[in-house]
Design a protein around this motif. Structure first.
Motif, PDB file in Angstrom:
ATOM      1  N   ALA A   1       0.835  -1.208   0.000  1.00 25.12           N
ATOM      2  CA  ALA A   1       0.000   0.000   0.000  1.00 25.12           C
ATOM      3  C   ALA A   1       0.865   1.252   0.000  1.00 25.12           C
ATOM      4  O   ALA A   1       0.606   2.214  -0.748  1.00 25.12           O
ATOM      5  CB  ALA A   1      -0.917  -0.005   1.222  1.00 25.12           C
ATOM      6  N   GLY A   2       1.920   1.245   0.829  1.00 29.21           N
ATOM      7  CA  GLY A   2       2.812   2.406   0.878  1.00 29.21           C
ATOM      8  C   GLY A   2       3.544   2.622  -0.429  1.00 29.21           C
ATOM      9  O   GLY A   2       3.680   3.753  -0.910  1.00 29.21           O
ATOM     10  N   ALA A   3       4.023   1.514  -1.044  1.00 28.59           N
ATOM     11  CA  ALA A   3       4.748   1.636  -2.313  1.00 28.59           C
ATOM     12  C   ALA A   3       3.829   2.131  -3.425  1.00 28.59           C
ATOM     13  O   ALA A   3       4.224   2.954  -4.255  1.00 28.59           O
ATOM     14  CB  ALA A   3       5.362   0.290  -2.699  1.00 28.59           C
ATOM     15  N   LEU A   4       2.591   1.616  -3.446  1.00 32.00           N
ATOM     16  CA  LEU A   4       1.643   2.054  -4.476  1.00 32.00           C
ATOM     17  C   LEU A   4       1.318   3.540  -4.339  1.00 32.00           C
ATOM     18  O   LEU A   4       1.247   4.265  -5.339  1.00 32.00           O
ATOM     19  CB  LEU A   4       0.364   1.225  -4.403  1.00 32.00           C
ATOM     20  N   THR A   5       1.108   3.978  -3.107  1.00 36.79           N
ATOM     21  CA  THR A   5       0.795   5.398  -2.919  1.00 36.79           C
ATOM     22  C   THR A   5       2.021   6.272  -3.191  1.00 36.79           C
ATOM     23  O   THR A   5       1.901   7.352  -3.774  1.00 36.79           O
ATOM     24  CB  THR A   5       0.284   5.645  -1.495  1.00 36.79           C
ATOM     25  N   THR A   6       3.203   5.794  -2.772  1.00 35.64           N
ATOM     26  CA  THR A   6       4.435   6.550  -3.050  1.00 35.64           C
ATOM     27  C   THR A   6       4.673   6.642  -4.555  1.00 35.64           C
ATOM     28  O   THR A   6       4.922   7.723  -5.096  1.00 35.64           O
ATOM     29  CB  THR A   6       5.643   5.888  -2.374  1.00 35.64           C
ATOM     30  N   ALA A   7       4.613   5.488  -5.223  1.00 36.22           N
ATOM     31  CA  ALA A   7       4.809   5.479  -6.676  1.00 36.22           C
ATOM     32  C   ALA A   7       3.705   6.274  -7.372  1.00 36.22           C
ATOM     33  O   ALA A   7       3.950   6.935  -8.382  1.00 36.22           O
ATOM     34  CB  ALA A   7       4.821   4.044  -7.197  1.00 36.22           C
ATOM     35  N   GLY A   8       2.485   6.221  -6.805  1.00 42.04           N
ATOM     36  CA  GLY A   8       1.398   7.017  -7.377  1.00 42.04           C
ATOM     37  C   GLY A   8       1.704   8.497  -7.332  1.00 42.04           C
ATOM     38  O   GLY A   8       1.446   9.234  -8.291  1.00 42.04           O
ATOM     39  N   GLY A   9       2.276   8.949  -6.208  1.00 41.14           N
ATOM     40  CA  GLY A   9       2.683  10.350  -6.106  1.00 41.14           C
ATOM     41  C   GLY A   9       3.734  10.704  -7.133  1.00 41.14           C
ATOM     42  O   GLY A   9       3.690  11.761  -7.768  1.00 41.14           O
ATOM     43  N   PHE A  10       4.693   9.782  -7.325  1.00 41.01           N
ATOM     44  CA  PHE A  10       5.747  10.037  -8.308  1.00 41.01           C
ATOM     45  C   PHE A  10       5.208   9.984  -9.737  1.00 41.01           C
ATOM     46  O   PHE A  10       5.577  10.797 -10.584  1.00 41.01           O
ATOM     47  CB  PHE A  10       6.878   9.016  -8.142  1.00 41.01           C
ATOM     48  N   LEU A  11       4.340   8.999 -10.003  1.00 41.14           N
ATOM     49  CA  LEU A  11       3.786   8.881 -11.357  1.00 41.14           C
ATOM     50  C   LEU A  11       2.888  10.053 -11.706  1.00 41.14           C
ATOM     51  O   LEU A  11       2.671  10.344 -12.887  1.00 41.14           O
ATOM     52  CB  LEU A  11       3.020   7.565 -11.496  1.00 41.14           C
ATOM     53  N   ALA A  12       2.369  10.736 -10.689  1.00 40.99           N
ATOM     54  CA  ALA A  12       1.574  11.938 -10.957  1.00 40.99           C
ATOM     55  C   ALA A  12       2.417  12.996 -11.658  1.00 40.99           C
ATOM     56  O   ALA A  12       1.881  13.870 -12.352  1.00 40.99           O
ATOM     57  CB  ALA A  12       1.021  12.500  -9.653  1.00 40.99           C
ATOM     58  N   LEU A  13       3.750  12.900 -11.496  1.00 35.80           N
ATOM     59  CA  LEU A  13       4.637  13.856 -12.171  1.00 35.80           C
ATOM     60  C   LEU A  13       4.576  13.704 -13.690  1.00 35.80           C
ATOM     61  O   LEU A  13       4.974  14.609 -14.421  1.00 35.80           O
ATOM     62  CB  LEU A  13       6.085  13.677 -11.689  1.00 35.80           C
ATOM     63  N   LEU A  14       4.078  12.553 -14.165  1.00 34.37           N
ATOM     64  CA  LEU A  14       3.937  12.367 -15.611  1.00 34.37           C
ATOM     65  C   LEU A  14       2.882  13.300 -16.191  1.00 34.37           C
ATOM     66  O   LEU A  14       2.846  13.519 -17.399  1.00 34.37           O
ATOM     67  CB  LEU A  14       3.561  10.915 -15.919  1.00 34.37           C
ATOM     68  N   ALA A  15       2.030  13.829 -15.326  1.00 33.43           N
ATOM     69  CA  ALA A  15       1.011  14.774 -15.800  1.00 33.43           C
ATOM     70  C   ALA A  15       1.603  16.144 -16.085  1.00 33.43           C
ATOM     71  O   ALA A  15       0.977  16.972 -16.748  1.00 33.43           O
ATOM     72  CB  ALA A  15      -0.106  14.906 -14.764  1.00 33.43           C
ATOM     73  N   GLY A  16       2.818  16.397 -15.582  1.00 32.82           N
ATOM     74  CA  GLY A  16       3.478  17.664 -15.881  1.00 32.82           C
ATOM     75  C   GLY A  16       3.916  17.710 -17.336  1.00 32.82           C
ATOM     76  O   GLY A  16       4.036  16.680 -18.002  1.00 32.82           O
ATOM     77  N   GLU A  17       4.156  18.903 -17.839  1.00 31.43           N
ATOM     78  CA  GLU A  17       4.524  19.053 -19.249  1.00 31.43           C
ATOM     79  C   GLU A  17       6.036  19.063 -19.467  1.00 31.43           C
ATOM     80  O   GLU A  17       6.497  18.828 -20.578  1.00 31.43           O
ATOM     81  CB  GLU A  17       3.912  20.345 -19.809  1.00 31.43           C
ATOM     82  N   LEU A  18       6.813  19.348 -18.431  1.00 29.32           N
ATOM     83  CA  LEU A  18       8.264  19.416 -18.593  1.00 29.32           C
ATOM     84  C   LEU A  18       8.856  18.010 -18.672  1.00 29.32           C
ATOM     85  O   LEU A  18       8.622  17.184 -17.781  1.00 29.32           O
ATOM     86  CB  LEU A  18       8.896  20.178 -17.426  1.00 29.32           C
ATOM     87  N   PRO A  19       9.629  17.694 -19.700  1.00 28.56           N
ATOM     88  CA  PRO A  19      10.210  16.351 -19.833  1.00 28.56           C
ATOM     89  C   PRO A  19      11.046  15.933 -18.631  1.00 28.56           C
ATOM     90  O   PRO A  19      11.028  14.763 -18.240  1.00 28.56           O
ATOM     91  CB  PRO A  19      11.074  16.473 -21.100  1.00 28.56           C
TER      92      PRO A  19
END
Length: 755
Positions: free
Chosen positions: A696-714
């Protein structure tokens, strides 16, 4: 442990007081958030005392050079009633009008366009297209195609800027130029785009602001969705979420109060803290529910949750902070800011999880009792059903065959080991903006149609640069560089030697004549007020098609500059490269050094903390081995995926090391607890009890990081992808390696395979 239990009793007993203190700090933080500022200036990414920064400052202060913007004017359609050729007098007139407006700006020191050519040759603008074509056809091809494209659909206006290196000034300059562009009426079919250093830096700044809000919102949504799945109730899902909101808000607020800017690295802090900080609340909440399931009272369960998870949380927080703190050893200010923000954020997240969670969870239970008339013992989805059975089976399999799992890990490591050999670095500013944006497309047009418009300066210092020997040295050096244009990308240059040579047709040996030529010169300032410095400006395509090309060209200039200083100039003359393009190269060299330094020190810090906390070599090895593997697999993944190290990713290995050790620490701590209590199958119990919480912790942590994919800067995309993979790699390694090593080390004592 007695100290932790005592602290747990105090936290639970005085939970209301602690909650009120947290609310007060939250109010202060909301005020601090209003002081947050964004920063995208390249110069702030380098150490203030670096020689390249000193030379760059001199370039700006003495010569009002070093910063520029390029305005691309192009025919972008063939609609009827519009123009089809950039040599149309209406286009040239609009270009001239724009130049006159720009020259009235106090920060514009020079401009250059095709309109200047007509004013020099005709003394006026052309009256018809035939006249415009005739004047351009008189120019040598190499000069003509520096101003217009070969198909005559594009031209450029080069604008030299002198400004303060402040974000507010950058915004004012960019918007002022945009205002002038919009005020000039260009004919139909013509598009005008501002690009170059100012345009791209402004676009990065704009994207930083939007990416911060977007990635934080998406990371919150992902975390909430996962919490709802695991806890089956919006109210119970809010329990670990509330301390997290406190922690993130306090972190951003304190960043504002401490004047820590949001830049290419720290813009990720919101999404990262949401992903990482939720772990602490989840572990405390899960242990509380586990103790309630065993029949303990509310306060007993809260004390047990804080006390038993406290040591693991303390160790996890300390090791994570140690990994992040290694970035303080970097010479790059941007990594200092990121380290401060992360250390501050994780400390606040851990503190809020331990202090706020008991107050929230007990309040929730009391409210539910009043509503339903009795306490409801909750059930966490991750501890039941398919997930629970899967972790039980994994624990049993590892208990029986630990060596087989270690062999599988070895094969995985070989695969990622090859990827490590493919890793590269990237620091060029234009690579930080998404492809397809108008500024980048315009810059690519300039590179293809005009051979590039990068500017590289050589700063020359001496007692008096008007010395004939120095001027001759400049002339020889300049022409030697231009002779290698096929290799170095140079297509134009400018210096005081050119001024003197144009005046006399040669370089005189009479200093008086040189002074006279320079006094009569009315172009851009190329000599300092005390005549102790001058600049030699090269223009061309220095960015290259790849980082290898860029490094090759910059290395060539370094070697040639050093050679010229030793052989072409009198003793005491100093030559040094400077300008924005050279600062990129310096940053690239520093980044490669910082990657090794930060990663090494971060790993050492984490290992020392683990050894100090647990003081048992075998136990420590079981904890830290997944950390090493997670970091190694992540670098290998970067190589396979083509993700380069950037200045913002220089500390990523240290970060993964700090985060990755947590999973092995939680598993090992629970294993020791079960083994000390006489559990005959501690491996199975630790995997099936702690494993779901780690997931659960890894999924939420990775989810927070993967949210960065929504940013426009490469670079933010790469940051999120790399950290998310690092989290999953560390988790996977912890599931396979930590229990297997513990089984190997203690198998004879607890049953199953061992040594």
């Amino acid at each position: 442990m007695k100290l932790l239990r005592g602290a747990a009793r105090v936290i639970v007993r005085y939970r209301v007081a602690f909650a009120l203190i947290a609310i007060f700090l939250l109010v202060v933080s909301i005020y601090g958030i209003q002081n947050l500022r964004f920063e995208s200036d390249l110069r702030t990414m380098l150490p203030e005392n670096h020689p390249a920064i000193a030379d760059y400052t001199t370039l700006q202060n003495e010569f009002q050079s070093g910063d520029s913007t390029l305005i691309v004017v192009k025919v972008d359609s063939i609609e009827p009633g519009g123009v089809y050729d950039i040599r149309d007098p209406k286009v040239i007139e609009a270009v001239y009008e724009l130049e006159q407006r720009l020259r009235q700006r106090e920060y514009v020191t020079d401009t250059m366009s095709i309109a200047d050519i007509y004013m020099q040759v005709l003394g006026r603008l052309p009256k018809n297209e035939e006249e415009a074509k005739f004047v351009l056809d008189m120019l040598p091809p190499e000069e003509r195609y520096q101003l217009v494209s070969r198909d005559y659909t594009t031209t450029i206006i080069a604008v030299t800027i002198s400004r303060e290196k402040k974000t507010e000034t950058l915004v004012r300059v960019y918007k002022g130029i945009e205002e002038d562009i919009n005020d000039v009426k260009f004919p139909k079919n013509v598009e005008v785009i501002q690009t170059g250093n100012i345009g791209i830096t402004y676009r990065i700044l704009e994207l930083l602001q939007s990416d911060l809000n977007k990635t934080m919102a998406i990371s919150f949504i992902l975390v909430i969705a996962l919490l709802l799945y695991f806890y089956r109730s919006p109210v119970k899902a809010a329990i670990p979420l509330i301390p997290l909101i406190f922690g993130v808000t306090m972190t951003l607020g304190f960043m504002g109060l401490m004047n820590i800017p949001l830049d290419l690295a720290t813009t990720t802090i919101g999404a990262m803290l949401i992903g990482m900080g939720i772990d602490y609340g989840i572990h405390v909440t899960n242990r509380y529910y586990e103790e309630r399931g065993k029949g303990r009272s509310i306060e007993e369960a809260a004390e047990e949750a804080v006390a038993e998870t406290g040591k693991a949380l303390l160790g996890a927080a300390l090791t994570t902070i140690a990994g992040f703190a290694a970035m303080y050893l970097s010479s790059l200010p941007m990594l200092h800011h990121l380290a401060t923000a992360l250390v501050l954020g994780l400390s606040l997240a851990a503190l809020n999880a331990v202090v706020i969670t008991p107050a929230v969870i007990i309040l929730e239970e009391d409210i539910m009792k009043r509503l339903k008339g009795h306490y409801v013992v909750p059930e966490v989805r991750s501890h039941s059903g398919f997930v629970g059975r899967a972790f039980h089976s994994l624990g049993e399999a590892i208990r029986r065959k630990p060596v087989a799992f270690l062999a599988a890990v070895f094969l995985i490591t070989l695969f990622f080991g090859y990827g490590i050999t493919q890793v590269t670095t990237e620091v060029r500013l234009e690579k930080f903006v998404p492809k397809g944006m108008p500024e980048i497309e315009a810059l690519m047009d300039i590179r293809s149609d005009f051979g590039g418009q990068d500017e590289l300066y050589v700063l020359i210092k001496a007692d008096d640069v008007r010395n004939p020997a120095i001027v001759r040295g400049i002339y020889r050096f300049e022409n030697q560089i231009k002779a290698d244009s096929y290799y170095n990308g140079v297509f134009d240059s400018d210096s005081i030697a050119d001024v003197v040579h144009r005046e006399y047709g040669y370089i005189p040996n009479d200093e008086g004549k040189i002074k006279e030529a320079l006094n009569d010169y009315r172009g851009a300032n190329m000599v300092s007020s005390d005549y102790s410095m001058t600049i030699l400006k090269f223009k061309g395509d220095f960015g290259g098609a790849s980082m290898d090309d860029f490094r090759r060209i910059m290395h060539y200039f370094e070697e040639e500059t050093e050679r010229a200083q030793d052989t072409e100039f009198p003793p005491g003359t100093r030559l040094s490269l400077t300008g924005d393009i050279y600062l990129n190269y310096v940053l690239d060299q520093l980044t490669k050094v910082e990657i090794n330094r930060i990663s090494t020190y971060g790993t050492v810090f984490v290992v020392l903390i683990v050894l100090l906390l647990f003081r048992r070599p075998k136990v420590s090895m079981a904890m830290i081995t997944p950390m090493f593997l997670g970091a190694l697999w992540t670098v290998g993944f970067m190589g396979w995926a083509g993700i380069p190290f950037t200045q913002s990713l220089a500390g990523v290995i240290s970060m993964i090391v700090g985060l990755g050790v947590d999973y092995g620490m939680h598993l090992t701590h629970r294993f020791l607890e079960e083994m000390n209590e006489g559990n005959p199958r501690p491996i199975v119990t630790s995997v099936e009890s702690v494993g779901p919480g780690i997931l659960a912790g890894a999924l939420t942590t990775a989810g927070g990081f993967l949210a960065l994919l929504a940013g426009e800067l490469p670079t933010i995309h790469d940051f999120g992808t790399t950290l998310a993979f690092g989290i999953f790699a560390s988790m996977f390694a912890a599931y396979l390696v930590t229990p297997a090593l513990l089984q190997v080390f203690y198998g004879k004592n607890i049953g199953g395979d061992g040594v």
